[in-house]
Design an enzyme around this catalytic site. Structure first.
Site, PDB file in Angstrom:
ATOM      1  N   GLU A 108       0.808  -1.388  -0.014  1.00 11.50           N
ATOM      2  CA  GLU A 108       0.121  -0.102  -0.065  1.00 11.50           C
ATOM      3  C   GLU A 108       0.712   1.298   0.044  1.00 11.50           C
ATOM      4  OE1 GLU A 108      -4.196  -1.165   2.083  1.00 11.50           O
ATOM      5  OE2 GLU A 108      -2.416  -1.393   3.277  1.00 11.50           O
ATOM      6  N   GLU A 128      -3.713  -9.164   4.067  1.00  9.93           N
ATOM      7  CA  GLU A 128      -4.526  -8.970   5.189  1.00  9.93           C
ATOM      8  C   GLU A 128      -5.898  -9.737   5.477  1.00  9.93           C
ATOM      9  OE1 GLU A 128      -2.711  -5.002   3.760  1.00  9.93           O
ATOM     10  OE2 GLU A 128      -3.293  -6.836   2.956  1.00  9.93           O
TER      11      GLU A 128
END
Length: 246
Positions: A108, A128
């Site tokens: 990210e 995640e």
């Protein structure tokens, strides 16, 4: 600063992640230091190059031990998401040099930059969901924007990892260097080309491009707040940390 090294080279700022013992995992302290760098860098025209001070390592993601203890209030503070929003909003272009794993928050972080240059050993993943949370710091919208929904679904739902060549083919990276040693020069060359442009025109073009982009930030914060309080998240992150100790 102890976790971020900054070196200035004319209109180029080298922003080095320097937490090798933890594979540059992003914790609160590193986020604080990176935020301070961004606040300082916006004062004068510059291209930022985000890289690792350790060869073969970009960023393993968020610090799971710290992440496990965060609750809904912490999620709503948008600690990582807020940093990546600031990085994307840097007044002038930014470049990520990715050598080695860019997983979770590390991916990210790279997505929040305008350009990504990878070494042959770079790898990208968003694990995640296996930890009981979502990729709530921008991957839910930055990833499909770059690679399309099909590849984003594979990475987010199934945990698919892309190597450097797969990332190039998917549009996740802009170029692949010949080696990790070649990365800094590739970044410097791109930054030099950018710096030949009008700084004000660059700034306004970034604003124009940002005005048209979609985002799920509000939903991501609410969803992450819910998941941070779950027993499933606690169990999964504890299991991850126990496996890493072996």
């Amino acid at each position: 600063m102890t976790l971020v090294q900054v070196r200035r080279e004319d209109h180029l700022w080298w922003v080095g992640l320097d937490r090798p013992a933890k594979h540059n995992a992003l914790d609160q302290a590193m986020v604080t230091e990176l935020t301070a760098v961004l606040d300082e860098a916006r004062r004068e025209p510059c291209v930022l190059i985000v890289h690792s001070t350790t060869p073969g390592m970009f960023a393993a993601g968020a610090d799971i031990a710290e992440l496990r203890e965060r609750d809904a209030d912490a999620a709503l503070l948008a600690i990582n998401a807020g940093l990546f929003e600031r990085l994307e909003a840097h007044r002038w272009p930014t470049i990520a040099l990715v050598d080695g794993p860019a997983f979770g928050g590390g991916c990210e972080l790279a997505l929040a930059c305008d350009f990504r240059i990878a070494s042959p050993g770079a790898r990208f993943a968003q694990p995640e969901l296996s930890l009981g949370i979502i990729a709530g710091a921008g991957a839910n919208w930055r990833l499909p924007q770059l690679v399309g929904l099909a590849t984003a679904r594979r990475m987010l739902y199934a945990g698919a990892r892309l190597d450097a060549r797969e990332a190039l083919a998917a549009g996740l990276v802009d170029e692949v260097a010949d080696s990790g040693e070649d990365l800094p020069e590739r970044g410097r060359a791109l930054a030099a080309t950018i710096a030949e442009r009008s700084w004000r025109a660059l700034e306004l073009t970034k604003l124009a491009l940002r005005s048209a982009r979609p985002a799920t930030t509000t939903f991501d914060l609410a969803a992450q707040a819910l998941l941070f309080e779950s027993e499933d998240k606690q169990a999964r992150m504890t299991a991850f940390l126990e496996r890493r100790k072996r």
